[in-house]
Design an enzyme around this catalytic site. Structure first.
Site, PDB file in Angstrom:
ATOM      1  N   HIS A 181      41.102  37.679  51.458  1.00 17.36           N
ATOM      2  CA  HIS A 181      40.989  39.122  51.183  1.00 17.36           C
ATOM      3  C   HIS A 181      39.574  39.520  50.756  1.00 17.36           C
ATOM      4  O   HIS A 181      39.273  40.718  50.655  1.00 17.36           O
ATOM      5  CB  HIS A 181      42.030  39.558  50.141  1.00 17.36           C
ATOM      6  N   ASP A 230      46.168  33.344  51.555  1.00 19.67           N
ATOM      7  CA  ASP A 230      44.914  33.992  51.176  1.00 19.67           C
ATOM      8  C   ASP A 230      43.802  32.948  51.052  1.00 19.67           C
ATOM      9  O   ASP A 230      43.411  32.537  49.950  1.00 19.67           O
ATOM     10  CB  ASP A 230      45.111  34.734  49.850  1.00 19.67           C
ATOM     11  N   GLY A 329      36.801  40.627  40.977  1.00 12.39           N
ATOM     12  CA  GLY A 329      35.484  40.062  41.188  1.00 12.39           C
ATOM     13  C   GLY A 329      35.479  38.546  41.083  1.00 12.39           C
ATOM     14  O   GLY A 329      34.569  37.877  41.572  1.00 12.39           O
ATOM     15  N   SER A 331      37.941  36.917  42.400  1.00  9.62           N
ATOM     16  CA  SER A 331      38.676  36.520  43.604  1.00  9.62           C
ATOM     17  C   SER A 331      37.868  35.553  44.465  1.00  9.62           C
ATOM     18  O   SER A 331      36.653  35.694  44.619  1.00  9.62           O
ATOM     19  CB  SER A 331      39.006  37.753  44.446  1.00  9.62           C
TER      20      SER A 331
END
Length: 380
Positions: A181, A230, A329, A331
């Site tokens: 993502h 993800d 942030g 991630s």
């Protein structure tokens, strides 16, 4: 004539019995190793089964009549220690430059064509200089505590300047693992840059390593609505065309095996440059760190937590007091757990409801489910 023949027959008989006695002794050095295809140094301890020379001649057996009268044969009292026996495998009993054998030709011996073994390099993945404490509500840290930490930037369309986007983990000198993502829809590799060795996302230092992204591989089953699968791979390329230089500020994290499991409540670590509060307008200027504990899948899937939003490709982790968590942030960054002195990338920071919210732990991509996918794509 008989008198001359009899001692000869007698000596051969005694020699045969001695040979049998040596073969019957338990001595590991005498055993042939069919898997051994190379030599180290001069190959004095080579016990492989190569049986031909550099010219292609087949070796004579060490116990053959043509060899028995020579200095090195299966009849020696130290034959087993030298690797000689009832075979024609190449050996180096005299400490020459490489293994050899006797052959039926004018020059009665020749070297064997056996390559040198490549030296095994001990994996230095998952090593770092210092240990850690917090992210949300925590303290800043230095990059040598998390040398696998990568910072992903997107190039601004108008300003053409790099804008911090996400975290990532260096898993190989040429590859960074991040969250799918973090990559914008229809993005090109030229839209991104990766920096390693960064103490701060807003400052440039001599230890920074700056890379273009050569290739982006997003998992084919990534679901942008549920964040299932993800995970994404980024291949690095510097301006000189090289990959990352491994120094104390840039070291790869170890990948676990697909069967490796850390027990519930294991203490693991997270790091990143993300926001210190869920609704903060700013990212953290400096790299931050935190410790969290792995939660059971059953608990995280309970109605009080996330229910069926958590799939088998995800795992949850939180601080017991709910005051440490990954946030916006962070991630794409790492959740790492220790095993035998090395740190392993067990999760990729993926999603969660707000940050450090009670009963709403951080959710991470379960890396062990993707080891084959990672290895196949890196190899391709």
């Amino acid at each position: 004539m008989k008198i001359l023949v009899l001692p000869l027959l007698l000596s051969l008989s005694i020699g045969t019995e001695m040979s049998r006695w040596h073969y019957g002794r338990k001595h590991t050095s005498s055993r042939a190793d069919a898997k051994s295809q190379c030599i180290t140094e001069s190959g004095k301890n080579y016990r492989g089964t190569r049986h031909y020379t550099v010219s292609g001649f087949e070796c004579l057996r060490w116990d053959s009549a043509a060899v028995l009268e020579r200095k090195y044969s299966a009849m020696r009292s130290d034959a087993l220690e030298l690797g000689l026996g009832r075979h024609n495998y190449c050996r180096n009993p005299d400490g020459d430059s490489k293994p050899w054998c006797y052959v039926q030709r004018k020059k009665n011996w020749e070297f064997c064509d056996i390559p040198q073994c490549q030296k095994k390099i001990k994996s230095e993945c998952g090593q770092r200089q210092h240990k850690i404490h917090k992210i949300v509500g925590g303290a800043r840290t230095t990059i040598d505590s998390h040398p696998w930490q990568a910072a992903l930037y997107v190039i601004g369309k108008r300003s053409n300047e790099p804008i911090f986007q996400c975290g990532g983990s260096l898993i190989n000198s040429c590859w960074v693992l991040t969250a799918a993502h973090c990559i914008q829809t229809n993005a090109s590799p030229t839209d991104y840059k990766v920096l390693l060795g960064k103490h701060s996302i807003n400052e440039y230092a001599k230890d920074d390593q700056n890379f273009h992204v050569k290739k982006i591989i997003i998992h084919q089953n990534f679901n942008e609505h549920t964040y299932d699968n993800d995970i994404a791979l980024l291949k690095l390329r510097s301006q000189s065309g090289m990959c990352a230089k491994e120094i104390k500020f840039a070291q790869p994290i170890c990948l676990p095996s697909n069967r490796q499991r850390f027990p519930d409540n294991t203490r693991c670590e997270i790091s990143g440059y993300g926001r210190e509060e869920a609704f903060s307008p700013f990212f953290s200027k400096f790299l931050k760190e935190g410790t969290v504990r792995l939660l059971s899948q059953r608990l995280c899937r309970s109605s009080r937590y996330y229910g069926n939003q958590v799939t088998d490709n995800m795992l949850c982790a939180a601080h017991p007091d709910w005051n440490v968590d990954s946030c916006n942030g962070d991630s794409g960054g790492p959740l790492v757990c220790e095993n035998n002195g090395q740190m392993y990338l067990y999760g990729i920071i993926s999603w969660g409801e707000e940050c450090a919210k009670k009963y709403k732990p951080g959710v991470y991509t379960r890396v062990t489910n993707y080891i084959q996918w990672i290895e196949e794509n890196m190899a391709a």
